[in-house]
Design a protein around this motif. Structure first.
Motif, PDB file in Angstrom:
ATOM      1  N   GLU A   1       0.845  -1.201   0.000  1.00 26.76           N
ATOM      2  CA  GLU A   1       0.000   0.000   0.000  1.00 26.76           C
ATOM      3  C   GLU A   1       0.879   1.249   0.000  1.00 26.76           C
ATOM      4  OE1 GLU A   1      -3.376   2.405  -0.009  1.00 26.76           O
ATOM      5  OE2 GLU A   1      -3.084   0.287  -0.457  1.00 26.76           O
ATOM      6  N   LEU A   2       1.969   1.204   0.834  1.00 25.37           N
ATOM      7  CA  LEU A   2       2.896   2.328   0.894  1.00 25.37           C
ATOM      8  C   LEU A   2       3.564   2.553  -0.461  1.00 25.37           C
ATOM      9  CD1 LEU A   2       4.301   4.460   2.693  1.00 25.37           C
ATOM     10  CD2 LEU A   2       6.053   2.742   3.186  1.00 25.37           C
ATOM     11  N   GLU A   3       3.907   1.434  -1.138  1.00 25.74           N
ATOM     12  CA  GLU A   3       4.559   1.515  -2.452  1.00 25.74           C
ATOM     13  C   GLU A   3       3.609   2.118  -3.495  1.00 25.74           C
ATOM     14  OE1 GLU A   3       6.654  -1.504  -5.705  1.00 25.74           O
ATOM     15  OE2 GLU A   3       5.464  -2.292  -4.031  1.00 25.74           O
ATOM     16  N   ARG A   4       2.284   1.762  -3.396  1.00 28.96           N
ATOM     17  CA  ARG A   4       1.304   2.291  -4.353  1.00 28.96           C
ATOM     18  C   ARG A   4       1.149   3.806  -4.188  1.00 28.96           C
ATOM     19  NH1 ARG A   4      -3.813   3.605  -4.324  1.00 28.96           N
ATOM     20  NH2 ARG A   4      -4.101   2.969  -2.168  1.00 28.96           N
ATOM     21  N   LEU A   5       1.182   4.263  -2.885  1.00 32.98           N
ATOM     22  CA  LEU A   5       1.002   5.686  -2.624  1.00 32.98           C
ATOM     23  C   LEU A   5       2.285   6.467  -2.919  1.00 32.98           C
ATOM     24  CD1 LEU A   5      -1.010   5.444   0.709  1.00 32.98           C
ATOM     25  CD2 LEU A   5      -1.896   6.050  -1.556  1.00 32.98           C
ATOM     26  N   ASP A   6       3.448   5.807  -2.710  1.00 36.84           N
ATOM     27  CA  ASP A   6       4.727   6.500  -2.902  1.00 36.84           C
ATOM     28  C   ASP A   6       5.670   5.553  -3.646  1.00 36.84           C
ATOM     29  OD1 ASP A   6       7.035   7.949  -2.893  1.00 36.84           O
ATOM     30  OD2 ASP A   6       7.230   8.014  -0.688  1.00 36.84           O
ATOM     31  N   PRO A   7       5.693   5.607  -4.972  1.00 35.55           N
ATOM     32  CA  PRO A   7       6.526   4.694  -5.770  1.00 35.55           C
ATOM     33  C   PRO A   7       8.007   4.763  -5.399  1.00 35.55           C
ATOM     34  CG  PRO A   7       4.940   5.818  -7.166  1.00 35.55           C
ATOM     35  CD  PRO A   7       4.835   6.478  -5.829  1.00 35.55           C
ATOM     36  N   SER A   8       8.428   5.859  -4.754  1.00 35.24           N
ATOM     37  CA  SER A   8       9.860   5.937  -4.372  1.00 35.24           C
ATOM     38  C   SER A   8      10.241   4.892  -3.322  1.00 35.24           C
ATOM     39  CB  SER A   8      10.171   7.345  -3.852  1.00 35.24           C
ATOM     40  OG  SER A   8       9.504   7.596  -2.617  1.00 35.24           O
ATOM     41  N   ARG A   9       9.245   4.272  -2.682  1.00 30.06           N
ATOM     42  CA  ARG A   9       9.525   3.258  -1.643  1.00 30.06           C
ATOM     43  C   ARG A   9       9.523   1.847  -2.213  1.00 30.06           C
ATOM     44  NH1 ARG A   9      11.992   6.478   0.333  1.00 30.06           N
ATOM     45  NH2 ARG A   9      12.746   4.752   1.587  1.00 30.06           N
ATOM     46  N   THR A  10       9.547   1.694  -3.534  1.00 26.96           N
ATOM     47  CA  THR A  10       9.500   0.365  -4.170  1.00 26.96           C
ATOM     48  C   THR A  10      10.679  -0.520  -3.742  1.00 26.96           C
ATOM     49  OG1 THR A  10       8.316   1.224  -6.095  1.00 26.96           O
ATOM     50  CG2 THR A  10       9.505  -0.847  -6.397  1.00 26.96           C
ATOM     51  N   ALA A  11      11.852   0.069  -3.719  1.00 22.77           N
ATOM     52  CA  ALA A  11      13.055  -0.730  -3.344  1.00 22.77           C
ATOM     53  C   ALA A  11      12.923  -1.264  -1.923  1.00 22.77           C
ATOM     54  CB  ALA A  11      14.307   0.128  -3.474  1.00 22.77           C
ATOM     55  N   ASP A  12      12.437  -0.420  -1.006  1.00 17.26           N
ATOM     56  CA  ASP A  12      12.270  -0.859   0.383  1.00 17.26           C
ATOM     57  C   ASP A  12      11.239  -1.970   0.461  1.00 17.26           C
ATOM     58  OD1 ASP A  12      14.114   0.991   1.180  1.00 17.26           O
ATOM     59  OD2 ASP A  12      12.614   2.535   1.646  1.00 17.26           O
ATOM     60  N   ALA A  13      10.151  -1.834  -0.281  1.00 17.61           N
ATOM     61  CA  ALA A  13       9.109  -2.860  -0.264  1.00 17.61           C
ATOM     62  C   ALA A  13       9.643  -4.182  -0.805  1.00 17.61           C
ATOM     63  CB  ALA A  13       7.891  -2.376  -1.068  1.00 17.61           C
TER      64      ALA A  13
END
Length: 553
Positions: free
Chosen positions: A259-271
């Protein structure tokens, strides 16, 4: 000579503070005034021979005393064989070293070739090295067992006597077995019950020598497997199988990361990184499941192994500290049980064995008796010849064999030495001779006659020439010199004739130094020896010195 005493070191023994004595083969005389300390030499030798130490012998003001003897051995093989049995180092360079140390506190230590040993071992070795005769030791000659030993030594009867002793022990063993079987019925029944229980208990266990090691190893493996399974299962439960398992909670967290990745694509690597960590934990849980499957353990088998280990430990406590001891106990119990249960047959067998053993003993005793009968007259003649040289010109000496009711370990007879010192008188047993001077000369005659067969290398005589004088003293001196040709001989003497015949002459003297009394030992030669012989003759007058020189010639 098989061995020669080459040195004697004494420290703080009675009046001797420090003595280093070097000795030579042959006949050595030791003289000195009464009370000068000659007995200390004898005491030191007795300590080396294994006599028990008395702390009162320690020199006043000292904490401990020591005596050390060195023997030069021609052939160390027989000595080394005997020493090896007791775990003692072999002789080095033909040297046999014996040392005794004892302290005022009562500590007593003894060493052979620098190895600690016991008094019994030391005594056994000493018996083969030194034959010691003191003023009263000739009394042993009165004992019939000693007389029998002397005859057998002269006859070289050791093999025949050993065969007789072995046959006697065998007979006694069979007789004891028979008597044991013939015990009371009540006692036998109680023993039977105990033996059956022991034999059955050990037989049921079906032990093997390697049982203990194998069973313990299997039990430890099985026990560890159970622990491994339990531990791995707890990990799997915590990871994936419980209601609040880690992977369940992490799954919920992973949805939040998406959900965090969908709202903020910059967190894709962390996800992605979090997802990989969860996948790794899932893989670990799968691995543990497969690992548990490989640990195949039967709980019933583990219980069986635990019971087996307990049984082995119980049997060891009851019947010995090792599996081998338990097995041996079971075999002995079974054999004893067989003998008792078949008592009638066993008694018949033992009766036959006893009869056969008696026949063998009788035969061995007869062989020994024949040898003794043949040798006794020869020994009697040899002793009588020596006695004539010692002043008994017309004496009689015979050896009588006295049959025993039945053969013993020493043979079928005892021995009686009969002596008639004066013509016209009947021969009497030596124990009935009242004169110590006569018995002393008989002892010397016997020792001289046996010199050719006596294997003890060192002979020590302590004033056994007491109560002897005149021409007899010359005869005693000749005998000592004769013994010195075959043995190393040490003689403590008051007779100038004996001292003059020695190859080496030492004088013990007493001196007062630094408010202390000391005993010293010095070899005398030349004029010093002449003066010592003169002193023994009664003084240092011209006549005494002349007589001393004549004796030394």
């Amino acid at each position: 000579m098989p061995a020669t005493l080459t040195s004697l070191r004494i420290r703080n023994l009675a009046l001797v503070e420090s003595l280093d004595w070097s000795l030579a083969p042959g006949f050595t005389a030791i003289t000195g005034e009464t009370g000068s300390g000659k007995s200390v030499i004898l005491g030191a030798l007795k300590l080396i021979l294994g006599e028990r130490a008395d702390k009162t012998l320690i020199r006043s003001g000292s904490d401990q005393c020591s005596v050390e003897a060195t023997f030069s051995v021609d052939d160390s093989t027989p000595f080394n064989a005997s020493l090896d049995v007791h775990g003692i180092d072999a002789c080095t360079d033909g040297q046999l070293l014996i040392k005794r140390i004892f302290s005022a506190s009562g500590t007593n230590r003894q060493f052979i070739n620098s190895c600690a040993t016991t008094l019994n071992v030391l005594k056994d070795l000493g018996d083969n090295l030194v034959d010691l005769h003191g003023p009263h030791d000739h009394q042993s000659l009165l004992a019939q067992n000693t007389q029998l030993d002397l005859l057998d030594a002269f006859a070289a009867s050791a093999p025949a006597r050993s065969a007789c002793s072995t046959a006697y022990r065998t007979l006694r063993q069979f007789i004891e077995e028979r008597d044991s079987l013939a015990a009371s019925e009540g006692a036998l029944e109680r023993e039977l019950d105990l033996l059956r229980h022991q034999a059955d208990e050990i037989a049921t266990a079906a032990l093997r020598a390697e049982d203990e090691e194998e069973t313990t190893a299997r039990w430890k493996t099985a026990a560890n497997s159970r622990k491994l399974i339990e531990t791995a299962q707890r990990i799997v439960q915590s990871l994936a199988e419980s209601e609040d398992a880690a992977l369940v909670r992490l799954g919920e967290m992973q949805r939040l990361w998406r959900e965090l990745e969908r709202l903020d694509p910059s967190r894709t690597a962390d996800a992605t990184q979090f997802a990989e960590a969860v996948a790794a934990l899932e893989t670990s849980a799968d691995y543990l499941q497969r690992y548990i499957a490989t640990l195949d353990i039967d709980p019933a088998q583990l219980v069986t192994l635990e019971e087996r280990v307990t049984l082995i430990e119980t049997l060891k406590r009851k019947y010995g500290g090792t599996i081998a001891s338990v097995i041996a106990h079971g075999q002995n119990a079974t054999e004893r049980l067989r003998k008792i249960e078949s008592r009638s047959d066993e008694l018949t067998r033992l009766a036959a064995a006893i009869k056969d053993a008696e026949e063998k003993l009788n035969a061995a005793a007869a062989t020994l008796t024949a040898r003794r009968k043949k040798t006794a007259p020869k020994l009697a003649t040899a002793i009588q010849e020596q006695l004539r040289a010692l002043g008994f010109q017309r004496s009689g000496f015979t050896i009588e064999l006295l049959p025993l009711p039945s053969p013993a370990a020493s043979g079928g007879e005892t021995v009686e030495l009969l002596f008639a010192p004066n013509p016209g008188e009947p021969a009497k047993p030596l124990r009935m001779i009242g004169s110590s001077g006569e018995i002393s000369r008989v002892m010397l005659a016997v020792k001289t006659a046996l010199a050719t067969v006596d294997q003890v290398p060192l002979m020590v005589f302590d004033e056994i020439d007491a109560n002897v004088g005149g021409e007899i003293a010359h005869a005693v001196a000749d005998k000592m010199k004769s013994l010195g040709a075959r043995h190393q001989v040490l003689c403590i003497t008051h007779l100038p004739q004996v001292a003059a015949a020695a190859s080496h002459h030492f004088v013990v003297s007493k001196e007062f130094k630094n408010d202390r009394t000391l005993s010293t030992l010095l070899e005398v030669t030349g004029n010093s020896r002449t003066e010592e012989i003169a002193r023994m003759l009664g003084g240092k007058s011209e006549s005494a010195l002349a007589l001393a020189k004549n004796l030394l010639k």
